[in-house]
Scaffold this active site. Structure first.
Site, PDB file in Angstrom:
ATOM      1  N   ARG A  11       5.670  -6.455  -9.819  1.00  0.00           N
ATOM      2  CA  ARG A  11       6.730  -7.071 -10.607  1.00  0.00           C
ATOM      3  C   ARG A  11       6.456  -8.571 -10.693  1.00  0.00           C
ATOM      4  O   ARG A  11       6.002  -9.182  -9.713  1.00  0.00           O
ATOM      5  CB  ARG A  11       8.105  -6.851  -9.955  1.00  0.00           C
ATOM      6  N   MET A  42       0.841  -1.211   0.000  1.00  0.00           N
ATOM      7  CA  MET A  42       0.000   0.000   0.000  1.00  0.00           C
ATOM      8  C   MET A  42       0.871   1.254   0.000  1.00  0.00           C
ATOM      9  O   MET A  42       1.039   1.922   1.007  1.00  0.00           O
ATOM     10  CB  MET A  42      -0.932  -0.042   1.216  1.00  0.00           C
ATOM     11  N   GLY A  43       1.436   1.539  -1.175  1.00  0.00           N
ATOM     12  CA  GLY A  43       2.169   2.798  -1.356  1.00  0.00           C
ATOM     13  C   GLY A  43       1.281   3.784  -2.091  1.00  0.00           C
ATOM     14  O   GLY A  43       0.051   3.719  -1.999  1.00  0.00           O
ATOM     15  N   ARG A  44       1.909   4.666  -2.843  1.00  0.00           N
ATOM     16  CA  ARG A  44       1.145   5.704  -3.553  1.00  0.00           C
ATOM     17  C   ARG A  44       0.172   5.101  -4.568  1.00  0.00           C
ATOM     18  O   ARG A  44      -0.967   5.543  -4.683  1.00  0.00           O
ATOM     19  CB  ARG A  44       2.108   6.653  -4.292  1.00  0.00           C
ATOM     20  N   ILE A  45       0.630   4.074  -5.303  1.00  0.00           N
ATOM     21  CA  ILE A  45      -0.264   3.494  -6.320  1.00  0.00           C
ATOM     22  C   ILE A  45      -1.413   2.749  -5.629  1.00  0.00           C
ATOM     23  O   ILE A  45      -2.569   2.863  -6.040  1.00  0.00           O
ATOM     24  CB  ILE A  45       0.522   2.579  -7.295  1.00  0.00           C
ATOM     25  N   GLU A  65      10.351 -11.112 -18.746  1.00  0.00           N
ATOM     26  CA  GLU A  65       9.669 -10.375 -19.818  1.00  0.00           C
ATOM     27  C   GLU A  65      10.649 -10.148 -20.962  1.00  0.00           C
ATOM     28  O   GLU A  65      11.840  -9.956 -20.705  1.00  0.00           O
ATOM     29  CB  GLU A  65       9.182  -9.018 -19.273  1.00  0.00           C
ATOM     30  N   HIS A  92       3.192  -5.340 -19.742  1.00  0.00           N
ATOM     31  CA  HIS A  92       3.802  -4.359 -18.828  1.00  0.00           C
ATOM     32  C   HIS A  92       3.512  -2.918 -19.274  1.00  0.00           C
ATOM     33  O   HIS A  92       4.422  -2.156 -19.612  1.00  0.00           O
ATOM     34  CB  HIS A  92       5.321  -4.610 -18.722  1.00  0.00           C
TER      35      HIS A  92
END
Ligand code: GLV
Length: 324
Positions: free
Chosen positions: A239, A156-159, A268, A287
């Site tokens: 990721r 739970m960061g900014r995004i 990837e 991505h």
């Protein structure tokens, strides 16, 4: 004294590198929009004062040891698991990234992926393209509701906060798990902090947004998928390395979870015959979390300003190991 020399590992819009051109000579790897070969990158690193990298370039100890003039790595991403920050710090190299400018766009994509997987949107489009739509039927391509369901955000960061904000519009019940509590998510968006196990046990949608670190690598494994609900949809916009993909394939195959939406993969790019591509209930994207034209240009401009600042001896807007 010679001008600083900046090597840009991929073709980026010319107008976004104006800040770098003010202070340095620039070479851009723009060969047919392909990744720079490792040997070329290592050779360029030997003389570069700055490297403008993308997330598929390995900026590792081997490279940093050769890079005698290097002052700054400007990575065109918020994540920087492709850069050995410890080795960079030891060599006095500042590592910059692009937080904030991509937050809303990436949260939009996370929500789009959630909805696409829940409501089977790519599958439904394919149904028409395959010429199969010959009548309406009550349960034709019926998916799962999003509104009033439980979203579990891991990381739970900014995004994460910004996804939670979107989820309030869908009247979702929001749970999260994180290393530390996020007061803003709790107060402004009603997200409830829970243990990882409780989140897995309760969520209808489990969204991974963690950065890739030794702690998060492979954290979504067989055991974790077995703790999710049978109707749960797993989403990954962090990721790919956070997931043991063969365990995810097994969980989907055995019906332990209902589906997945993946923007990132262990390795990837993935080929079209990747095991996760065979399932109709798995939505795979290449991505593109931050891929709006506006945001990608903002990221390019920020990377240029970060590099210019370090070359001028100033504090960059976003650095992960600035300690002066
Ligand atoms: C994209 O994945 C980023 O880290 O910006």
């Amino acid at each position: 004294m010679d001008n600083p020399y900046v090597f840009i590992t991929r073709k980026v819009p010319e107008d976004t590198i104006a800040p770098i051109r003010e202070v340095a000579d620039v070479k851009m790897w723009d060969y047919e929009d392909t990744p720079v070969p490792r040997e070329v990158l290592l050779k360029e690193a030997e003389t570069a004062t700055a490297i403008y990298s993308i997330l598929s370039d390995k900026i590792d100890r081997e490279l940093l040891e050769r890079a005698k003039n290097l002052k700054v790595v400007g990575n065109l991403a918020v994540g920087y698991d492709n850069v050995d920050v410890e080795a960079a710090t030891e060599h006095g190299v500042i590592v910059c990234n692009t937080p904030d400018v991509l937050t809303d766009t990436t949260a939009d994509l996370a929500f789009a992926l959630l909805m696409a997987a829940a409501r089977r949107i790519p599958e439904a489009q394919q149904y028409i393209k395959d010429g199969k739509w010959d009548n309406w039927s009550p349960l034709l391509l019926a998916g799962q509701d999003v509104h009033h369901k439980t979203l579990g955000i891991v990381g739970m960061g900014r995004i994460g906060e910004t996804v939670a904000k979107r989820a309030t519009g869908f009247e979702m019940n929001i749970l999260y798990h994180n290393r530390s509590r996020n007061e803003k998510a709790e107060k402004e968006f009603g997200a409830a902090y829970v243990s990882f196990d409780e989140l897995l046990d309760t969520a209808d949608y489990v969204l991974n947004l963690t950065p890739l670190t030794p702690e998060t690598e492979g954290m979504f494994n067989r055991d974790v998928f077995s703790k999710m609900n049978k109707n749960a949809i797993f989403l990954n916009v962090g990721r790919g390395g956070a997931v043991v993909e063969e365990d995810l394939v097994a969980a989907i195959e055995n019906g332990e979870i209902a589906g997945a939406g993946l923007d990132v993969f262990e390795k990837e790019p993935i080929p079209e015959d990747h095991p996760l591509m065979k399932f109709p209930n798995v939505v795979c994207l290449p991505h593109i979390g931050s891929a709006s034209v506006e945001t990608r240009k903002a990221m390019c401009s920020l990377t240029s300003r970060n590099i210019r600042a370090v070359l001028r001896g100033e504090k960059p807007e976003a650095a992960v190991n600035w300690n002066k």
